[in-house]
Design a protein around this motif. Structure first.
Motif, short mmCIF file in Angstrom:
data_model
loop_
_atom_site.label_atom_id
_atom_site.label_comp_id
_atom_site.label_asym_id
_atom_site.label_seq_id
_atom_site.Cartn_x
_atom_site.Cartn_y
_atom_site.Cartn_z
N PRO A 505 -23.52 25.23 33.22
CA PRO A 505 -23.67 26.57 33.81
C PRO A 505 -24.98 27.20 33.37
O PRO A 505 -25.52 26.89 32.31
N VAL A 506 -25.50 28.09 34.21
CA VAL A 506 -26.72 28.81 33.86
C VAL A 506 -26.49 30.30 34.12
O VAL A 506 -25.70 30.69 34.99
N GLU A 507 -27.18 31.12 33.31
CA GLU A 507 -27.14 32.56 33.52
C GLU A 507 -28.44 33.01 34.16
O GLU A 507 -29.53 32.59 33.75
N LEU A 508 -28.30 33.84 35.19
CA LEU A 508 -29.45 34.37 35.91
C LEU A 508 -29.32 35.87 36.03
O LEU A 508 -28.22 36.42 35.91
N PRO A 509 -30.42 36.55 36.28
CA PRO A 509 -30.32 37.99 36.53
C PRO A 509 -29.47 38.26 37.78
O PRO A 509 -29.41 37.44 38.70
N ALA A 510 -28.84 39.39 37.81
CA ALA A 510 -28.08 39.78 39.01
C ALA A 510 -29.07 40.10 40.14
O ALA A 510 -30.01 40.87 39.94
N TYR A 511 -28.85 39.51 41.30
CA TYR A 511 -29.77 39.70 42.42
C TYR A 511 -29.19 40.59 43.51
O TYR A 511 -29.73 40.65 44.61
N GLY A 512 -28.12 41.28 43.23
CA GLY A 512 -27.52 42.16 44.22
C GLY A 512 -26.04 41.87 44.38
O GLY A 512 -25.39 41.31 43.49
N GLU A 513 -25.52 42.23 45.54
CA GLU A 513 -24.11 42.02 45.82
C GLU A 513 -23.87 40.59 46.29
O GLU A 513 -24.65 40.04 47.07
N PRO A 514 -22.78 39.96 45.83
CA PRO A 514 -22.50 38.59 46.26
C PRO A 514 -22.10 38.55 47.74
O PRO A 514 -21.33 39.38 48.21
N LEU A 515 -22.66 37.58 48.45
CA LEU A 515 -22.31 37.37 49.86
C LEU A 515 -21.42 36.15 50.03
O LEU A 515 -20.42 36.20 50.75
N LEU A 516 -21.79 35.05 49.38
CA LEU A 516 -21.07 33.79 49.56
C LEU A 516 -21.47 32.86 48.43
O LEU A 516 -22.62 32.84 48.02
N ALA A 517 -20.52 32.07 47.95
CA ALA A 517 -20.81 31.11 46.89
C ALA A 517 -20.07 29.80 47.19
O ALA A 517 -18.98 29.81 47.76
N SER A 518 -20.68 28.71 46.77
CA SER A 518 -20.06 27.40 46.98
C SER A 518 -18.99 27.10 45.94
O SER A 518 -18.17 26.20 46.13
N ALA A 519 -19.00 27.86 44.84
CA ALA A 519 -18.01 27.73 43.77
C ALA A 519 -17.90 29.11 43.10
O ALA A 519 -18.81 29.93 43.23
N PRO A 520 -16.81 29.38 42.39
CA PRO A 520 -16.67 30.71 41.77
C PRO A 520 -17.81 31.01 40.80
O PRO A 520 -18.18 30.19 39.96
N VAL A 521 -18.40 32.21 40.95
CA VAL A 521 -19.44 32.68 40.04
C VAL A 521 -18.93 33.96 39.38
O VAL A 521 -18.09 34.66 39.93
N PRO A 531 -22.01 28.12 38.06
CA PRO A 531 -21.49 26.84 37.55
C PRO A 531 -22.43 25.69 37.89
O PRO A 531 -23.37 25.83 38.68
N PRO A 532 -22.19 24.51 37.31
CA PRO A 532 -23.00 23.34 37.66
C PRO A 532 -22.86 22.99 39.15
O PRO A 532 -21.79 23.20 39.74
N ASP A 533 -23.93 22.50 39.72
CA ASP A 533 -23.91 22.02 41.11
C ASP A 533 -23.30 23.06 42.04
O ASP A 533 -22.38 22.78 42.82
N ALA A 534 -23.85 24.26 41.99
CA ALA A 534 -23.31 25.36 42.79
C ALA A 534 -24.45 26.21 43.33
O ALA A 534 -25.55 26.25 42.77
N ALA A 535 -24.16 26.91 44.42
CA ALA A 535 -25.14 27.80 45.04
C ALA A 535 -24.44 29.09 45.44
O ALA A 535 -23.23 29.12 45.67
N ALA A 536 -25.23 30.17 45.51
CA ALA A 536 -24.67 31.46 45.91
C ALA A 536 -25.74 32.25 46.65
O ALA A 536 -26.94 32.10 46.41
#
Length: 541
Positions: A505-521, A531-536
């Motif tokens: 897993p990696v931590e990133l700055p918040a970029y706004g409101e979540p729209l869609l993710a390939s795995a739970p973030v 999470p690993p191998d994931a996009a949002a």
């Protein structure tokens, strides 16, 4: 079904539709079987058009359905102006165009100009006419080398393995860059050029919206047909210029076809299936006076690696921008192993495929979806030897493409999962007994399914101006991640795509409101944990 034609889709197809279109590839043999023979057909496809409209694509590309002996499953054409009885009738093809248009879907047909079937009337005439005849001038016949002409004219190798030449009874040899049942046409012959312009008009007059041009890089051969000087030439495909592929002379043909396409209303398009050794050479096929799109195989073949993908994305965007063309993005097709399996198969491959879908659909330009990828279908690796039929297997037992061509599962239960009418058990390729959970009906109402991910992503893509044409801005991010912003053409709104291609897993700055993710973030307001191998996808307004 016309209520599915929403205003967003109407707007996308009004002007420049191809620059941002999501185009769904239908491998006709494996999409839907209406007549119960275990082979997909045009009536089956017509019955499932509502599914494609509901999925949210803009257009469909249909692989060849013309009369053919099926030595290469339709890419060996015996008659370019009709429909093979296996797939239906000419009226079915015309009805497909009309039905799709009623749903706001564009239709692209496959055209195969590099070669014909050896059963095509022209080739049969050439065999009967003998050396030096006008009929043979439509193809590439040559005398052999050696004291008695017993050796092929040069060292060219077939893409399917073995020599690219076959000797006929009178001693001459004919060129076939693919199977021996697919003799190459001679595009230096004016009669060949005139015939294909007539074929294009035949389908354009019936309303087709464009053509995917098979082997668009192969119609012109180097003068004198010089030797390559190397064996194992298939390893050079797409990496080096060969005397039979990506010759500069192909571009004059494509320019003439562009003029023909532009003479019809409604922005009819040409899409090049072109293997070129560099993005710069690939961009030549989509110069302003040539074709509209070219498949981006450099992206398809990139490893699941942040640096490799960023390099391909940057090169693709830069070279297409040089000629004012949109970039295309594709993860799988009927010629390559499905990306769920390429990315690792099983749970790992599925996670990466979900992330890859969001990455791909967030990039500027046009995207292609190969049937079944929206279901997360893997490559079928355990097909019995006796059912495998792909001529490319001549390269070796692991070179065949049958595993990515297994029919689509539509409903749970037992094979064939609604692909064929009730009572039919045998399909042209057998379907795995484990695919019930991957079927369309099994996934349709599951909000966490791959199908739901695609449907939601495509809906957002239609609604958000940031996901049309425009620029991509990379944002700083840790190793093994990709983060980029897409801004709307009107300056309003920004969408950010974050992808973690690493194993942790990696931590990133918040970029706004979540729209869609390939795995739970997860987010705590100021940071997000991917999470690993994931996009949002995130939105800033």
């Amino acid at each position: 079904m016309t209520e599915l034609l929403d205003e967003a889709r109407r707007e996308r197809v009004r002007s420049g539709w191809w620059r941002t279109a999501v185009i769904y590839q239908v491998y006709i043999r494996s999409f839907a079987d209406a007549d119960g023979d275990g082979v997909g057909d045009l009536p089956g496809l017509r019955s499932r058009l509502g599914y494609l409209a509901d999925l949210g694509v803009d257009a469909l590309w249909v692989t060849p359905f013309y009369p053919s002996p099926m030595a290469d499953f339709g890419y060996d054409v015996a008659d370019y102006r009709d429909v093979d009885p296996t797939f239906g009738t000419l009226a079915d093809a015309e009805g497909l165009i009309a039905d799709a248009h009623a749903l706001g879907l564009k239709v692209i047909f496959d055209i195969v100009p590099n070669h014909t079937s050896d059963r095509h009337p022209w080739f049969q005439e050439a065999l009967a006419a003998g050396p030096g005849s006008p009929a043979r001038e439509r193809y590439i016949f040559r005398d052999g080398r050696g004291p008695n002409g017993e050796l092929p004219p040069n060292d060219w190798e077939s893409v399917f393995g073995g020599p690219a030449w076959t000797r006929v009874a009178d001693g001459q040899w004919y060129l076939h860059l693919f199977a021996s049942a697919q003799p190459d046409l001679n595009w230096e012959n004016p009669e060949v050029r005139a015939e294909f312009e007539s074929i294009l008009r035949f389908w354009l007059d019936r309303g087709v919206d464009g053509f995917r041009i098979d082997v668009a890089h192969g119609m012109v051969k180097a003068p004198g047909l010089p030797d390559v000087g190397h064996t194992g030439q298939t390893s050079m495909l797409g990496t080096q210029v060969l005397p039979y592929f990506d010759q500069d002379g192909v571009h004059e043909i494509h320019r003439s076809w562009r003029r023909l396409l532009d003479s019809y209303p409604g922005e009819r398009i040409g899409v090049a299936e072109a293997w070129a050794p560099t993005p710069e050479r690939l961009a030549n096929y989509v110069r302003p006076d040539e074709l509209h799109q070219a498949f981006n195989f450099h992206y398809l073949s990139a490893d699941w690696d942040a640096d490799a993908l960023r390099e391909v994305i940057d090169a693709s965007l830069a070279t297409s921008a040089m000629v004012g063309a949109p970039t295309t993005w594709v993860l799988s097709n009927h010629d390559v192993k499905r990306h769920v399996t390429r990315y690792g198969d099983g749970a790992l491959g599925l996670r990466r495929a979900r992330a890859a879908a969001l990455l791909t659909l967030a990039l500027p330009g046009s995207a292609y979806i190969y049937q079944g990828e929206e279901l997360g279908l893997p490559e079928v690796l355990d097909l019995p030897e006796e059912v495998c039929q792909d001529p490319q297997r001549l390269r070796g037992p692991d070179a065949g493409r049958d595993g990515c061509r297994v029919p689509m599962p539509w409903s749970p239960g037992e094979p064939p999962y609604g692909f064929s009418p009730p009572g039919v058990k045998r399909t042209w390729l057998p379907m795995p007994t484990t695919w019930a959970a991957l079927s369309v009906e099994a996934q349709r109402e599951d909000p966490n399914s791959m199908l739901s991910l695609y449907r939601t992503a495509l809906r957002i893509r239609r609604e958000r101006p940031e996901l049309g044409e425009g620029t991509l801005t990379w944002l700083d991010s840790p190793s093994k991640t990709l983060v980029f912003a897409r801004s709307g053409g009107d300056g309003e709104g920004t969408l950010v795509c974050t992808v973690n291609l690493g194993p942790e897993p990696v931590e990133l700055p918040a970029y706004g409101e979540p729209l869609l993710a390939s795995a739970p973030v997860s987010t705590d307001g100021s940071t997000v944990r991917i999470p690993p191998d994931a996009a949002a996808w995130w939105t800033r307004g």
